[in-house]
Design a protein around this motif. Structure first.
Motif, PDB file in Angstrom:
ATOM      1  N   LEU A   1     -23.715  43.407  25.131  1.00 35.37           N
ATOM      2  CA  LEU A   1     -25.055  43.641  25.669  1.00 35.37           C
ATOM      3  C   LEU A   1     -25.019  43.600  27.191  1.00 35.37           C
ATOM      4  O   LEU A   1     -24.251  42.840  27.782  1.00 35.37           O
ATOM      5  CB  LEU A   1     -26.029  42.576  25.148  1.00 35.37           C
ATOM      6  N   ASP A   2     -25.857  44.408  27.827  1.00 39.24           N
ATOM      7  CA  ASP A   2     -25.876  44.429  29.283  1.00 39.24           C
ATOM      8  C   ASP A   2     -27.104  43.711  29.832  1.00 39.24           C
ATOM      9  O   ASP A   2     -27.940  43.209  29.084  1.00 39.24           O
ATOM     10  CB  ASP A   2     -25.796  45.862  29.816  1.00 39.24           C
ATOM     11  N   PHE A   3     -27.197  43.675  31.158  1.00 33.71           N
ATOM     12  CA  PHE A   3     -28.275  42.933  31.807  1.00 33.71           C
ATOM     13  C   PHE A   3     -29.649  43.452  31.416  1.00 33.71           C
ATOM     14  O   PHE A   3     -30.564  42.674  31.165  1.00 33.71           O
ATOM     15  CB  PHE A   3     -28.112  43.001  33.331  1.00 33.71           C
ATOM     16  N   SER A   4     -29.805  44.756  31.374  1.00 37.41           N
ATOM     17  CA  SER A   4     -31.134  45.317  31.132  1.00 37.41           C
ATOM     18  C   SER A   4     -31.692  44.915  29.768  1.00 37.41           C
ATOM     19  O   SER A   4     -32.908  44.805  29.603  1.00 37.41           O
ATOM     20  CB  SER A   4     -31.107  46.845  31.263  1.00 37.41           C
ATOM     21  N   SER A   5     -30.817  44.668  28.796  1.00 27.10           N
ATOM     22  CA  SER A   5     -31.306  44.277  27.463  1.00 27.10           C
ATOM     23  C   SER A   5     -31.955  42.907  27.467  1.00 27.10           C
ATOM     24  O   SER A   5     -32.650  42.541  26.514  1.00 27.10           O
ATOM     25  CB  SER A   5     -30.169  44.331  26.433  1.00 27.10           C
ATOM     26  N   LYS A   6     -31.758  42.124  28.536  1.00 29.89           N
ATOM     27  CA  LYS A   6     -32.441  40.832  28.653  1.00 29.89           C
ATOM     28  C   LYS A   6     -33.948  41.005  28.798  1.00 29.89           C
ATOM     29  O   LYS A   6     -34.711  40.058  28.610  1.00 29.89           O
ATOM     30  CB  LYS A   6     -31.901  40.047  29.850  1.00 29.89           C
ATOM     31  N   LEU A   7     -34.365  42.232  29.140  1.00 31.02           N
ATOM     32  CA  LEU A   7     -35.792  42.531  29.281  1.00 31.02           C
ATOM     33  C   LEU A   7     -36.335  43.288  28.071  1.00 31.02           C
ATOM     34  O   LEU A   7     -37.501  43.676  28.051  1.00 31.02           O
ATOM     35  CB  LEU A   7     -36.029  43.351  30.547  1.00 31.02           C
ATOM     36  N   ASN A   8     -35.501  43.497  27.078  1.00 35.04           N
ATOM     37  CA  ASN A   8     -35.910  44.201  25.862  1.00 35.04           C
ATOM     38  C   ASN A   8     -36.499  43.185  24.890  1.00 35.04           C
ATOM     39  O   ASN A   8     -35.793  42.328  24.361  1.00 35.04           O
ATOM     40  CB  ASN A   8     -34.700  44.890  25.232  1.00 35.04           C
ATOM     41  N   ALA A   9     -37.803  43.270  24.659  1.00 36.87           N
ATOM     42  CA  ALA A   9     -38.470  42.318  23.775  1.00 36.87           C
ATOM     43  C   ALA A   9     -38.994  42.995  22.505  1.00 36.87           C
ATOM     44  O   ALA A   9     -39.955  42.529  21.901  1.00 36.87           O
ATOM     45  CB  ALA A   9     -39.618  41.635  24.510  1.00 36.87           C
ATOM     46  N   GLU A  10     -38.361  44.113  22.099  1.00 36.51           N
ATOM     47  CA  GLU A  10     -38.741  44.750  20.836  1.00 36.51           C
ATOM     48  C   GLU A  10     -38.420  43.812  19.673  1.00 36.51           C
ATOM     49  O   GLU A  10     -37.392  43.136  19.680  1.00 36.51           O
ATOM     50  CB  GLU A  10     -37.966  46.051  20.643  1.00 36.51           C
ATOM     51  N   TRP A  11     -39.282  43.815  18.681  1.00 41.17           N
ATOM     52  CA  TRP A  11     -39.100  42.914  17.544  1.00 41.17           C
ATOM     53  C   TRP A  11     -37.782  43.199  16.818  1.00 41.17           C
ATOM     54  O   TRP A  11     -37.110  42.270  16.355  1.00 41.17           O
ATOM     55  CB  TRP A  11     -40.269  43.025  16.580  1.00 41.17           C
ATOM     56  N   GLU A  12     -37.406  44.456  16.739  1.00 41.17           N
ATOM     57  CA  GLU A  12     -36.158  44.817  16.070  1.00 41.17           C
ATOM     58  C   GLU A  12     -34.957  44.161  16.771  1.00 41.17           C
ATOM     59  O   GLU A  12     -34.035  43.654  16.116  1.00 41.17           O
ATOM     60  CB  GLU A  12     -35.991  46.338  16.070  1.00 41.17           C
ATOM     61  N   PHE A  13     -34.981  44.155  18.101  1.00 38.19           N
ATOM     62  CA  PHE A  13     -33.905  43.550  18.884  1.00 38.19           C
ATOM     63  C   PHE A  13     -33.916  42.031  18.742  1.00 38.19           C
ATOM     64  O   PHE A  13     -32.881  41.397  18.494  1.00 38.19           O
ATOM     65  CB  PHE A  13     -34.065  43.950  20.350  1.00 38.19           C
ATOM     66  N   LEU A  14     -35.098  41.428  18.893  1.00 41.08           N
ATOM     67  CA  LEU A  14     -35.202  39.969  18.778  1.00 41.08           C
ATOM     68  C   LEU A  14     -34.788  39.503  17.384  1.00 41.08           C
ATOM     69  O   LEU A  14     -34.105  38.477  17.237  1.00 41.08           O
ATOM     70  CB  LEU A  14     -36.637  39.521  19.082  1.00 41.08           C
ATOM     71  N   SER A  15     -35.183  40.237  16.376  1.00 40.80           N
ATOM     72  CA  SER A  15     -34.834  39.871  15.000  1.00 40.80           C
ATOM     73  C   SER A  15     -33.328  39.973  14.771  1.00 40.80           C
ATOM     74  O   SER A  15     -32.735  39.142  14.069  1.00 40.80           O
ATOM     75  CB  SER A  15     -35.572  40.767  14.004  1.00 40.80           C
ATOM     76  N   MET A  16     -32.709  41.006  15.358  1.00 38.40           N
ATOM     77  CA  MET A  16     -31.258  41.138  15.242  1.00 38.40           C
ATOM     78  C   MET A  16     -30.552  39.941  15.874  1.00 38.40           C
ATOM     79  O   MET A  16     -29.623  39.358  15.293  1.00 38.40           O
ATOM     80  CB  MET A  16     -30.798  42.436  15.913  1.00 38.40           C
ATOM     81  N   LEU A  17     -31.018  39.539  17.070  1.00 38.19           N
ATOM     82  CA  LEU A  17     -30.405  38.402  17.746  1.00 38.19           C
ATOM     83  C   LEU A  17     -30.622  37.108  16.962  1.00 38.19           C
ATOM     84  O   LEU A  17     -29.716  36.263  16.874  1.00 38.19           O
ATOM     85  CB  LEU A  17     -30.973  38.269  19.161  1.00 38.19           C
ATOM     86  N   LYS A  18     -31.805  36.941  16.403  1.00 38.19           N
ATOM     87  CA  LYS A  18     -32.049  35.755  15.583  1.00 38.19           C
ATOM     88  C   LYS A  18     -31.085  35.713  14.402  1.00 38.19           C
ATOM     89  O   LYS A  18     -30.494  34.667  14.094  1.00 38.19           O
ATOM     90  CB  LYS A  18     -33.493  35.727  15.072  1.00 38.19           C
ATOM     91  N   ALA A  19     -30.938  36.838  13.726  1.00 39.62           N
ATOM     92  CA  ALA A  19     -30.035  36.895  12.573  1.00 39.62           C
ATOM     93  C   ALA A  19     -28.601  36.583  12.988  1.00 39.62           C
ATOM     94  O   ALA A  19     -27.877  35.859  12.275  1.00 39.62           O
ATOM     95  CB  ALA A  19     -30.116  38.276  11.924  1.00 39.62           C
ATOM     96  N   GLU A  20     -28.179  37.086  14.155  1.00 35.87           N
ATOM     97  CA  GLU A  20     -26.833  36.797  14.650  1.00 35.87           C
ATOM     98  C   GLU A  20     -26.695  35.317  14.995  1.00 35.87           C
ATOM     99  O   GLU A  20     -25.632  34.710  14.784  1.00 35.87           O
ATOM    100  CB  GLU A  20     -26.523  37.652  15.873  1.00 35.87           C
ATOM    101  N   GLY A  21     -27.759  34.725  15.534  1.00 36.04           N
ATOM    102  CA  GLY A  21     -27.735  33.304  15.844  1.00 36.04           C
ATOM    103  C   GLY A  21     -27.621  32.443  14.603  1.00 36.04           C
ATOM    104  O   GLY A  21     -26.856  31.474  14.567  1.00 36.04           O
TER     105      GLY A  21
END
Length: 341
Positions: A291-311
């Motif tokens: 992941l790059d720096f700009s994705s730190k500003l991506n707050a789409e639910w699909e992205f957040l949910s993916m990160l939660k699942a990975e966590g």
């Protein structure tokens, strides 16, 4: 057979939306009744996760903490629904979480290179403020059995300030996550503050000097190592941020390693001994290098949910591989740890 309770501390790094990975880790750890969280140090998104966790725990125990974290990240997503920071159609089609081709992000990137937030955001607006007011009862937070140590950087002195439960307010949390290019410095007690990551991401010292537990579970978000040489302006800035945001943590880990070697792994009953007795554990984070720096500003639910699942997946693997070592020994060597963060 029911396992004996193990008292642990958590160290939570910050990294914008990437903090949703930590949300998943916490969600999984809270399912284990034998793990008792004594304290949490956190910075930026790590500070948000820590405060929401501690407040939710007062309201409803482990399940209350899990529900509070779910609610917080849902509100983050809802607040960003009409944000200009949205993936371009090409990025969506390619399955790329980056915002590098987003017109809104490119415009913001240009603005932050030419103007300061005092010019393009003269009212000092911060979308986190209403979320924090709704999500956290700050009076109740003072009574939480989970001790918090949240870091912000004093702009005047360049030193970290660590805020404890009774000091935490919305302003403290916004200060801990205040990126200077995006937000005006947050004033607290007459001093301006920026993101805590510049002076401690997170700060381990109070976990060692003020709490009983000798076990700290570190949840990293910023990788220590990246292959290749950054070449574009965005890649260079991203790597500079990662290096600076990891610097203090690396120094603290080196200090622990040196003290443990000097003490032979035992440690006397003093502050140096407390550092030497500290057992370090890390929940490996395999996704951040992609992941790059700009994705730190991506707050789409699909992205957040993916990160939660990975966590959750990473925490599950950590418990399976190293859960038995909690309360007994560090589950990772310092040389290995410093090479993997």
């Amino acid at each position: 057979m029911k396992r004996e309770t193990v008292l642990v501390n958590l160290a939570l790094q910050g990294g914008g939306s990437h903090g949703a990975f930590t949300w998943g880790v916490l969600d999984r750890l809270l399912e284990e009744s034998w793990l008792e969280i004594e304290g949490v140090c956190g910075t930026s998104a790590g500070a948000m996760n820590a405060a929401v966790l501690a407040d939710g725990y007062v309201a409803g125990g482990r399940e209350g903490a899990r529900k509070a974290l779910d609610s917080y990240w849902l509100h983050v997503c809802e607040a960003a629904r009409f944000s200009p920071f949205q993936r371009s159609p090409l990025e969506r089609m390619m399955g790329n979480w980056s915002l590098d081709q987003s017109p809104g992000y490119l415009f913001m990137d240009f603005m932050t290179r030419m103007y300061s937030p005092y010019q393009y955001n003269p009212m000092g607006q911060n979308s986190l403020a209403p979320i924090l007011d709704r999500q956290i009862d700050f009076d109740r937070l003072r009574t939480s059995p989970i001790k918090l140590f949240l870091t912000a950087t004093n702009v005047r002195t360049g030193r970290p300030r660590i805020f404890r439960n009774h000091e935490i307010t919305p302003a403290v949390l916004m200060a801990s996550a205040c990126i200077p290019a995006l937000f005006q410095a947050v004033e607290i007690d007459g001093d301006p503050y920026w993101d805590g990551g510049y002076s401690g991401n997170p700060t381990l010292t109070p976990l060692v000097t003020e709490l009983k537990s000798d076990d700290t579970i570190l949840v990293p978000v910023n990788p220590l190592e990246r292959r290749g040489t950054p070449r574009t302006p965005t890649e260079i800035l991203n790597r500079l941020n990662e290096v600076s945001f990891n610097a203090v943590l690396v120094k603290e880990l080196y200090m622990i390693d040196l003290l443990q070697k000097a003490a032979g792994g035992a440690g006397e009953n003093n502050e140096a001994g407390a550092w030497a007795r500290m057992r370090i554990h890390v929940v490996r984070n395999p996704v951040m290098n992609g992941l790059d720096f700009s994705s730190k500003l991506n707050a789409e639910w699909e992205f957040l949910s993916m990160l939660k699942a990975e966590g959750r997946k990473a925490a599950d693997l950590f418990l399976a591989d190293h859960g038995a070592e909690l309360g007994k020994a560090s589950s990772i060597g310092f040389e290995q740890l410093l090479g993997e963060l």
